[in-house]
Design an enzyme around this catalytic site. Sequence first.
Site, PDB file in Angstrom:
ATOM      1  N   LYS A  53       8.077  44.186  17.582  1.00 31.25           N
ATOM      2  CA  LYS A  53       9.431  43.739  16.903  1.00 31.25           C
ATOM      3  C   LYS A  53      10.331  44.526  16.456  1.00 31.25           C
ATOM      4  O   LYS A  53      11.891  44.704  17.279  1.00 31.25           O
ATOM      5  CB  LYS A  53       8.829  43.541  15.638  1.00 31.25           C
ATOM      6  CG  LYS A  53       8.077  42.644  15.829  1.00 31.25           C
ATOM      7  CD  LYS A  53       7.024  42.228  14.596  1.00 31.25           C
ATOM      8  CE  LYS A  53       5.916  41.367  14.283  1.00 31.25           C
ATOM      9  NZ  LYS A  53       5.539  40.051  13.731  1.00 31.25           N
ATOM     10  N   GLN A  97       4.133  43.294   8.078  1.00 31.38           N
ATOM     11  CA  GLN A  97       3.259  42.667   8.610  1.00 31.38           C
ATOM     12  C   GLN A  97       1.672  42.123   8.227  1.00 31.38           C
ATOM     13  O   GLN A  97       0.981  43.294   7.202  1.00 31.38           O
ATOM     14  CB  GLN A  97       3.236  44.063   9.559  1.00 31.38           C
ATOM     15  CG  GLN A  97       2.537  44.064  10.476  1.00 31.38           C
ATOM     16  CD  GLN A  97       2.444  42.406  12.055  1.00 31.38           C
ATOM     17  OE1 GLN A  97       3.703  42.119  12.057  1.00 31.38           O
ATOM     18  NE2 GLN A  97       1.978  41.319  12.098  1.00 31.38           N
ATOM     19  N   ASP A 120      10.379  35.223   8.776  1.00 31.54           N
ATOM     20  CA  ASP A 120       8.890  35.197   9.663  1.00 31.54           C
ATOM     21  C   ASP A 120       8.832  33.818   8.643  1.00 31.54           C
ATOM     22  O   ASP A 120       8.419  32.744   9.552  1.00 31.54           O
ATOM     23  CB  ASP A 120       7.581  35.713   8.222  1.00 31.54           C
ATOM     24  CG  ASP A 120       7.151  36.446   9.436  1.00 31.54           C
ATOM     25  OD1 ASP A 120       7.607  36.235  10.932  1.00 31.54           O
ATOM     26  OD2 ASP A 120       6.946  37.470   8.724  1.00 31.54           O
TER      27      ASP A 120
END
Length: 285
Positions: A53, A97, A120
């Site tokens: 990422k 995460q 997200d």
Amino acid sequence: MGNIIDGKQLSLRLKGEMAEQVKALETQYGRVPSLAVILVGENPASQSYVRGKIKAAEQVGLRSELITMPADVSEATLLAEIDRLNADALTDGVLVQLPLPKHIDEERVIDAIALEKDVDGFHPANVANLWLGKPCIEPCTPKGIMQMIAECGFDVAGKKAVVVGRSNIVGKPISKLLLDANATVTIAHSRTQNLAEVCREADILVAAVGRKHIITADMIKPGAIVIDVGVNRDPETGKLCGDVDTAAAQQVASYITPVPGGVGPMTITMLMKNTIECYLNRVTK
Ligand code: NDP
């Protein structure tokens, strides 16, 4: 023989386009979009995803901030860090995460991320907006899948889609996006009877189970598009493999995504897209 939808190539192209967009945005608004990623603990898979990422953010020209915390960090400390990032005017996207260590309540953590920075697309309000058909940040994996299907020049409207798997991060949201594109959607899961028969109906088959080769060639309708979301470790070779027996399925499908190099890179690329979307929502507010 079916064509491979090369997620890596497509990602490179999209990231190149986004890099140009980011340069223009910097000229227009005086700063580039920025993404903050929080990594708790030392799970090797999570470390690898986070590296991907951050690297993608660099490629696109975003500002990124990686915050690492030890596995035994308290939930309160993590929440305080999220609060700091929520309040930071120069941070557009906040990502924690997953998975988190057992002592931390994941739901509470996701809830704590400011809705406007939820890159997200996991925040409950974002999920609600998705299902209500309101503007929202779409979760990255389903968003990437829709982009891959579009890339084949395939018109989803009126077609039958079967999604195998009903998780909150893949199965359910991809079903909604396919529904929004006017597909007739069936969601299959571990209790589905006669999975093979259900799958054979599909013009678009999405496998999001996490089990090596649960989808075999005989379960695929000739000419179908097959999207393999699964990421599994082959116990014999130790290599990554998907949920679909790709080599055999390729003989039947019109298009198929490989593992690795299919949905995975597209997921990360869509995170970049979502960061730019959050930035745009904020700077144009
Ligand atoms: P979950 O474990 O949350 O969900 C798996 C789903 O598969 C469940 O709905 C389960 O059904 C269903 N399932 C399990 N066994 C069967 C079976 N025998 N027949 C039919 N359905 C079955 O997984 P995720 O959705 O989080 O992930 C799925 C896969 O995709 C994993 O391999 C994951 O690593 C990968 N993944 C890849 C991403 C990428 O970017 N490439 C991103 C996210 C995930 P039930 O609900 O009944 O238990």
